[in-house]
Write an enzyme that holds these catalytic residues in place. Structure first.
Site, PDB file in Angstrom:
ATOM      1  N   ALA A 128       2.396   3.769  -4.880  1.00 26.16           N
ATOM      2  CA  ALA A 128       1.390   4.276  -3.925  1.00 26.16           C
ATOM      3  C   ALA A 128       0.822   5.626  -4.343  1.00 26.16           C
ATOM      4  CB  ALA A 128       1.998   4.356  -2.527  1.00 26.16           C
TER       5      ALA A 128
ATOM      6  N   TYR B 152       4.708  -9.042  -5.586  1.00 26.88           N
ATOM      7  CA  TYR B 152       5.344  -8.326  -6.702  1.00 26.88           C
ATOM      8  C   TYR B 152       6.345  -9.170  -7.500  1.00 26.88           C
ATOM      9  CZ  TYR B 152       3.261  -4.320  -4.366  1.00 26.88           C
ATOM     10  OH  TYR B 152       2.361  -3.448  -3.797  1.00 26.88           O
TER      11      TYR B 152
ATOM     12  N   ARG C 257      -7.014  -6.167  -4.516  1.00 26.74           N
ATOM     13  CA  ARG C 257      -6.300  -6.062  -3.237  1.00 26.74           C
ATOM     14  C   ARG C 257      -7.088  -5.190  -2.240  1.00 26.74           C
ATOM     15  NH1 ARG C 257      -0.339  -4.457  -4.401  1.00 26.74           N
ATOM     16  NH2 ARG C 257      -0.165  -5.062  -2.198  1.00 26.74           N
TER      17      ARG C 257
ATOM     18  N   ASN D 190       4.507   3.459 -13.586  1.00 23.56           N
ATOM     19  CA  ASN D 190       3.976   2.758 -12.417  1.00 23.56           C
ATOM     20  C   ASN D 190       4.043   3.750 -11.251  1.00 23.56           C
ATOM     21  OD1 ASN D 190       3.303   1.230 -10.229  1.00 23.56           O
ATOM     22  ND2 ASN D 190       4.563  -0.535 -10.784  1.00 23.56           N
TER      23      ASN D 190
ATOM     24  N   HIS E 130       0.777  -1.549 -13.414  1.00 24.77           N
ATOM     25  CA  HIS E 130       0.965  -2.115 -12.076  1.00 24.77           C
ATOM     26  C   HIS E 130       1.383  -3.563 -12.212  1.00 24.77           C
ATOM     27  CE1 HIS E 130      -0.838   1.405 -10.242  1.00 24.77           C
ATOM     28  NE2 HIS E 130      -1.762   1.344 -11.196  1.00 24.77           N
TER      29      HIS E 130
ATOM     30  N   ARG F 151      10.883  -6.951  -1.984  1.00 24.51           N
ATOM     31  CA  ARG F 151       9.666  -6.377  -1.392  1.00 24.51           C
ATOM     32  C   ARG F 151       8.462  -7.268  -1.677  1.00 24.51           C
ATOM     33  NH1 ARG F 151       6.230  -1.432  -4.014  1.00 24.51           N
ATOM     34  NH2 ARG F 151       4.704  -1.277  -2.338  1.00 24.51           N
TER      35      ARG F 151
ATOM     36  N   PRO G   7       7.468   5.181  -5.780  1.00 26.61           N
ATOM     37  CA  PRO G   7       8.069   4.832  -4.502  1.00 26.61           C
ATOM     38  C   PRO G   7       8.047   3.338  -4.167  1.00 26.61           C
ATOM     39  CG  PRO G   7       6.007   6.039  -4.192  1.00 26.61           C
ATOM     40  CD  PRO G   7       6.367   6.136  -5.637  1.00 26.61           C
ATOM     41  N   ASN G   8       9.128   2.919  -3.565  1.00 27.79           N
ATOM     42  CA  ASN G   8       9.340   1.549  -3.055  1.00 27.79           C
ATOM     43  C   ASN G   8       9.614   0.527  -4.148  1.00 27.79           C
ATOM     44  OD1 ASN G   8       8.836   2.228  -0.221  1.00 27.79           O
ATOM     45  ND2 ASN G   8       6.744   2.590  -0.898  1.00 27.79           N
TER      46      ASN G   8
ATOM     47  N   GLU H 209      -0.535   3.640 -17.690  1.00 29.70           N
ATOM     48  CA  GLU H 209      -0.387   3.350 -16.260  1.00 29.70           C
ATOM     49  C   GLU H 209      -0.188   1.847 -16.113  1.00 29.70           C
ATOM     50  OE1 GLU H 209      -3.852   4.415 -13.979  1.00 29.70           O
ATOM     51  OE2 GLU H 209      -3.143   3.350 -12.198  1.00 29.70           O
TER      52      GLU H 209
HETATM   53  C1  DQA Z   1       1.767  -1.159  -7.429  1.00 33.94           C
HETATM   54  C2  DQA Z   1       0.441  -1.259  -6.668  1.00 33.94           C
HETATM   55  C3  DQA Z   1       0.302  -0.145  -5.641  1.00 33.94           C
HETATM   56  O1  DQA Z   1      -0.903  -0.287  -4.933  1.00 33.94           O
HETATM   57  C4  DQA Z   1       1.441  -0.194  -4.654  1.00 33.94           C
HETATM   58  O2  DQA Z   1       1.378   0.914  -3.775  1.00 33.94           O
HETATM   59  C5  DQA Z   1       2.788  -0.300  -5.285  1.00 33.94           C
HETATM   60  C6  DQA Z   1       2.951  -1.116  -6.479  1.00 33.94           C
HETATM   61  C7  DQA Z   1       1.975  -2.339  -8.385  1.00 33.94           C
HETATM   62  O3  DQA Z   1       2.847  -2.239  -9.243  1.00 33.94           O
HETATM   63  O4  DQA Z   1       1.304  -3.366  -8.257  1.00 33.94           O
HETATM   64  O5  DQA Z   1       3.769   0.221  -4.766  1.00 33.94           O
HETATM   65  O6  DQA Z   1       1.739   0.037  -8.203  1.00 33.94           O
END
Ligand code: DQA
Length: 150
Positions: free
Chosen positions: A78, A24, A111, A75, A104, A19, A11-12, A102
């Protein structure tokens, strides 16, 4: 079985580029996809990128990878921090012999404290975090360095 990697973003992440660019970066998800596709070509890996904001859809894609014998770069965004449904789907995937990295963009450990927990990490083959878009590329390289599944 030839190597095929599903690259999944949660998501997002469709909003990447606009964003929180200070966290990011400024590359869009399409830019990341281009880089991933170029590297996959060099590595001789089949690759497919997908993004969803929907937990059920993500679980469905992980099951599809499990059925198909594909490795996955994920990825979970959240979902990383609270989705036992995604974690269970990842555990099933890895249980079938697929590898799961996994990834990120940011380094969640550096964070807010709610980001310090990953419910996915414990079932992943490995985790790469903190290298921006390059995290995806490093994950693809890590998978390519593993022996192919028979
Ligand atoms: C994320 C880190 C997560 O905490 C966050 O909710 C994201 C992006 C990252 O790629 O750094 O949406 O997965």
């Amino acid at each position: 079985m030839s190597r095929h990697v599903l690259v999944l973003s949660g998501p997002n992440l469709a909003a990447l580029g606009s964003r929180e660019p200070e966290v990011y970066g400024t590359l869009t998800l399409a830019d990341v996809g281009e880089q991933v596709a170029a590297l996959a070509g060099e590595l001789g890996t089949g690759v497919e990128l997908r993004q969803t904001d929907d937990e059920a859809e993500l679980v469905g894609w992980l099951h599809e990878a499990a059925r198909s014998g594909w490795d996955v770069v994920l990825n979970p965004a959240a979902f990383t921090h609270y989705s036992y449904a995604v974690r269970d789907a990842c555990a099933h995937l890895v249980g079938t012999g697929s590898r799961l990295v996994e990834v990120h963009l940011s380094n969640p450990a550096a964070r807010e404290s709610f980001r310090h927990t990953s419910v996915v990490a414990g079932v992943a083959t490995g985790t790469i975090a903190g290298f921006g878009a390059r995290s995806y590329l490093l994950a693809l390289q890590a998978l390519a360095a593993l022996p192919e599944r028979s």
